[in-house]
Motif scaffolding. Structure first.
Motif, short mmCIF file in Angstrom:
data_model
loop_
_atom_site.label_atom_id
_atom_site.label_comp_id
_atom_site.label_asym_id
_atom_site.label_seq_id
_atom_site.Cartn_x
_atom_site.Cartn_y
_atom_site.Cartn_z
N ARG A 226 -10.21 -3.77 15.40
CA ARG A 226 -10.70 -2.96 14.29
C ARG A 226 -9.51 -2.30 13.60
N MET A 227 -9.46 -2.49 12.26
CA MET A 227 -8.45 -1.84 11.42
C MET A 227 -9.15 -0.84 10.51
N THR A 228 -8.58 0.36 10.42
CA THR A 228 -9.12 1.40 9.52
C THR A 228 -8.03 1.78 8.53
N ILE A 229 -8.33 1.62 7.24
CA ILE A 229 -7.39 1.94 6.17
C ILE A 229 -7.92 3.15 5.40
N LYS A 230 -7.02 4.13 5.16
CA LYS A 230 -7.38 5.32 4.40
C LYS A 230 -6.50 5.39 3.15
N ILE A 231 -7.16 5.47 1.98
CA ILE A 231 -6.44 5.56 0.72
C ILE A 231 -7.09 6.63 -0.15
N PRO A 232 -6.34 7.20 -1.14
CA PRO A 232 -6.95 8.21 -2.03
C PRO A 232 -8.05 7.62 -2.89
N LYS A 233 -8.99 8.46 -3.27
CA LYS A 233 -10.10 8.01 -4.10
C LYS A 233 -9.65 8.04 -5.57
N MET B 187 0.83 -1.21 0.00
CA MET B 187 0.00 0.00 0.00
C MET B 187 0.87 1.27 0.00
N ARG B 188 1.97 1.25 0.73
CA ARG B 188 2.85 2.42 0.75
C ARG B 188 3.53 2.62 -0.61
N MET B 189 3.90 1.50 -1.26
CA MET B 189 4.51 1.62 -2.58
C MET B 189 3.49 2.15 -3.59
N THR B 190 2.21 1.84 -3.36
CA THR B 190 1.17 2.27 -4.31
C THR B 190 0.74 3.71 -4.05
N TYR B 191 0.54 4.06 -2.79
CA TYR B 191 -0.05 5.37 -2.47
C TYR B 191 0.93 6.33 -1.82
N GLY B 192 2.07 5.84 -1.38
CA GLY B 192 3.02 6.75 -0.73
C GLY B 192 2.49 7.24 0.60
N ASP B 193 2.70 8.56 0.87
CA ASP B 193 2.29 9.13 2.16
C ASP B 193 0.78 9.28 2.28
N SER B 194 0.04 9.04 1.18
CA SER B 194 -1.42 9.15 1.25
C SER B 194 -2.06 7.94 1.92
N PHE B 195 -1.28 6.88 2.14
CA PHE B 195 -1.80 5.67 2.80
C PHE B 195 -1.64 5.80 4.30
N HIS B 196 -2.71 5.46 5.03
CA HIS B 196 -2.70 5.45 6.50
C HIS B 196 -3.44 4.21 7.00
N ILE B 197 -2.92 3.61 8.06
CA ILE B 197 -3.58 2.46 8.69
C ILE B 197 -3.61 2.68 10.19
N GLU B 198 -4.72 2.33 10.79
CA GLU B 198 -4.89 2.50 12.23
C GLU B 198 -5.46 1.19 12.80
N VAL B 199 -4.86 0.66 13.87
CA VAL B 199 -5.28 -0.60 14.49
C VAL B 199 -5.69 -0.31 15.92
N LEU B 200 -6.91 -0.71 16.26
CA LEU B 200 -7.44 -0.58 17.62
C LEU B 200 -7.88 -1.96 18.09
N SER B 201 -7.52 -2.30 19.34
CA SER B 201 -7.90 -3.63 19.86
C SER B 201 -7.86 -3.62 21.37
N GLU B 202 -8.70 -4.42 21.96
CA GLU B 202 -8.71 -4.63 23.41
C GLU B 202 -8.89 -6.13 23.68
N LYS B 203 -8.35 -6.55 24.76
CA LYS B 203 -8.46 -7.97 25.15
C LYS B 203 -9.92 -8.37 25.28
N ASP B 204 -10.30 -9.49 24.56
CA ASP B 204 -11.67 -10.04 24.59
C ASP B 204 -12.70 -9.04 24.06
N ALA B 205 -12.29 -8.04 23.31
CA ALA B 205 -13.26 -7.06 22.76
C ALA B 205 -13.11 -6.89 21.26
N GLY B 206 -12.33 -7.75 20.61
CA GLY B 206 -12.22 -7.68 19.16
C GLY B 206 -11.17 -6.69 18.69
#
Length: 608
Positions: free
Chosen positions: A593-600, A572-591
């Protein structure tokens, strides 16, 4: 089409053009200023010369007026002295002196009149005073042997005396000197006359005469290099320092009104003169001065010329200093130009080392930083290309003959369907579709809806090998379905959620998309066991790393692909460069969630 030839000036270096432009911007205003200065200087010199001529003439006029005032004062004093007037009237009426004291009384009357005349003239300038009565009696302050006043009655102007009234005076002008003692000094004299009346009948006349030398002497003392002369009402010269010109007609008749001063430039032969005139209110005569124009402006011109030379010298010094400083200021620019030529030839090791707090110092520092950045980018591109080639080699090594594989799978699927095992048939169909998308597609990007279809087939295939099935919930916004995304980038994330998040147990995986003006957000969420904070930190650190990674080898854990989350982030970084962002949120026994942001970027648009 070839470019048109550039003008000679603009084909030169920036430094040369800057110097030429600066020189032009200095010289043009300088020449315009000098031209205006020269023009204004001429006008100022002319006005100043005329003003000086006026001042000199006014000074001369003051002294000449004092001389004529003195003559007028004598006449007024004799006319207004009541005691003198009584004696004169009696004598003019035929007064007789009788008795033993007759001669004495006649002497007393004579002495009274002549003493009055002598007292008025003894302290002032030399003036010849004559009282001539109608009966022929005369009183003077000079010997009658020098001049007999009875001759005045024969002058052509004498009849005009009888027309004078009250305090009127007749200014006779210039005539040859009649006094032998004065003739050698001043060949001409000036006379004014006043009529004495008893009622309306004249009984006598008063004449005051001065030498013309007294007026021309003032011209000599105060003229200061200018020719000064006195004109009568007819335009004839009546006083001049050159006695030969007295009586001549003046060719440039003045026309100033009483008390007013008039000046103009006149040409006499090949030379110009400043003609200044002022009419005297007292006599009606015209005082005129002729000043050579060159002489009048010589001193003023010399002053202005010295100022002009000083300005020119200052300008030359300033100009040379300006060129010297401009050359020093532009040396760094010349150095930068040579550096750019060196870099253009492929040498990226050179540096300008130009530093400073001004714009040129900033430019030199930025140029060196740019070269450092270019070297770094070239190294990064080299590493990226190397990684890409290794990944492509790994994918080629993983490929088998597609036609053979698809034919075998279709044969197995048809045989299983004839046997009535529909679940197995569907499993084989999903596997065939998944392998076809993985192996045969040559495009790096595909629409998002195709990527979601791949993920859906993958989850179906994984559910058939697990006892407990996972549910895939797709919730994309319609505006995001045609957005181009890297092929096969969601599968490793879903695989990670199935194996590590749900631990191959029942659960729900949700994929939702959201579109904004410039980008789309893809959210992948599971309700699995999640991670503790330490594990989450290690995962985030792994996803943030950029660099060479070993290509994944055969995996015996049962997963379809050895491409992990870190490799997905690299793609993704090779494709979009600095426009790519990923965020990972998690808690024990609560699942998790990954959020990916890419250009349209939609199908049909150029790739980023």
């Amino acid at each position: 089409m070839p470019n048109p030839p550039k003008p000679w000036l603009w084909s030169r270096s920036f430094r040369f053009r800057l110097m030429v432009t600066a020189v032009v911007c200095i010289l043009v205003p300088a020449f315009i200023t000098l031209a205006l200065y020269n023009m204004l200087t001429k006008d100022a010199v002319k006005e100043e010369a005329i003003e000086q001529s006026r001042q000199k003439l006014q000074l001369v006029d003051g002294y000449v007026t004092n001389v004529f005032d003195y003559m007028l004062y004598i006449a007024n004093s004799l006319q207004n002295d009541s005691s003198i007037s009584v004696v004169l009237k009696e004598i003019a009426a035929g007064k007789t002196y009788e008795g033993p004291n007759a001669d004495y009384e006649r002497f007393l009357d004579y002495t009274k009149i002549t003493s009055k005349i002598d007292n008025m003239t003894i302290h002032g300038d030399r003036a010849y005073v004559t009282i001539l009565l109608t009966d022929g009696t005369r009183y003077t302050n000079y010997p009658l042997s020098e001049f007999d006043p009875l001759g005045l009655q024969e002058e052509p102007w004498f009849p005009e005396m009888n027309s004078l009234r009250n305090m009127q005076s007749l200014w006779i002008g210039t005539s040859p000197t009649v006094y032998p003692f004065e003739a050698s000094i001043s060949p001409y004299q000036m006379t004014m006359g006043r009529t004495l009346r008893a009622g309306v009948k004249p009984y006598g006349y008063v004449f005051v005469t001065i030498m013309e030398k007294q007026v021309s002497g003032i011209f000599e003392r105060l003229s200061g290099g200018q020719e000064t002369l006195l004109l009568d009402s007819g335009g004839f010269i009546i006083s001049h320092t050159d006695k030969e010109k007295i009586g001549d007609s003046f060719p440039y008749q003045a026309s100033s009104s009483g008390g007013a001063t008039r000046s103009e430039i006149v040409n006499v032969g090949d030379e110009s003169f400043i003609l200044t005139s002022q009419r005297q209110t007292l006599t009606g005569w015209e005082l005129v001065s002729l000043t050579p124009y060159k002489q009048a402006v010589f001193k003023l011109n010399s002053i202005f010329n010295r100022v002009a030379v000083l300005q020119l010298v200052s300008f030359v010094v300033f100009f040379l200093l300006f060129l010297y400083l401009l050359g020093n200021f532009t040396k760094p620019l010349v150095r930068l130009g040579k550096m750019a030529e060196t870099v253009q030839r492929g040498n990226l090791e050179v540096r300008s080392n130009i530093r400073g707090s001004d714009e040129i110092g900033y430019l030199g520092q930025s140029f060196d930083q740019m070269l450092d950045r270019v070297k770094t980018m070239i190294a990064e591109i080299t590493i990226t290309q190397s990684r890409k080639r290794k990944a492509e080699l790994a994918m080629l090594q993983a490929q088998i003959n597609p036609h053979f594989l698809f034919n075998v799978l279709n044969s197995i699927r048809m045989k299983v369907m004839r046997g009535g095992d529909l679940d197995s048939s569907e499993m084989i169909a999903s596997l065939s579709k998944l392998l076809r998308m993985t192996i045969t597609q040559s495009n790096d990007t595909i629409p998002l809806h195709e990527e979601l279809s791949i993920v859906s087939d993958y989850v179906k295939l994984m559910n058939m090998r697990q006892r407990e099935k996972a549910e895939l919930v797709l919730s994309p916004e319609p505006d995001t379905l045609m957005v181009l995304v890297p092929r096969f980038f969601l599968q490793p994330i879903i695989e990670n959620a199935l194996i590590h998040g749900l631990s191959q147990r029942a659960g729900t995986i949700t994929i939702a998309t959201l579109a904004t003006a410039q980008e789309i957000q893809i959210r992948i969420e599971d309700d699995g066991k999640g991670m503790d904070s330490e594990s989450l930190s290690r995962l985030r650190e792994k996803l943030d790393q950029e660099g060479e990674r070993p290509v994944a080898g055969p995996d015996h854990s049962g997963r379809l692909s050895g491409i992990g989350l870190a490799n997905v982030c690299d793609r993704m970084r090779m494709t979009y460069g600095d426009s790519f962002h990923i965020e990972v949120l998690s808690e024990k026994d609560a699942g998790t969630r990954m959020t990916i942001k890419i250009p349209k970027l939609k199908a049909g648009e150029p790739n980023v």
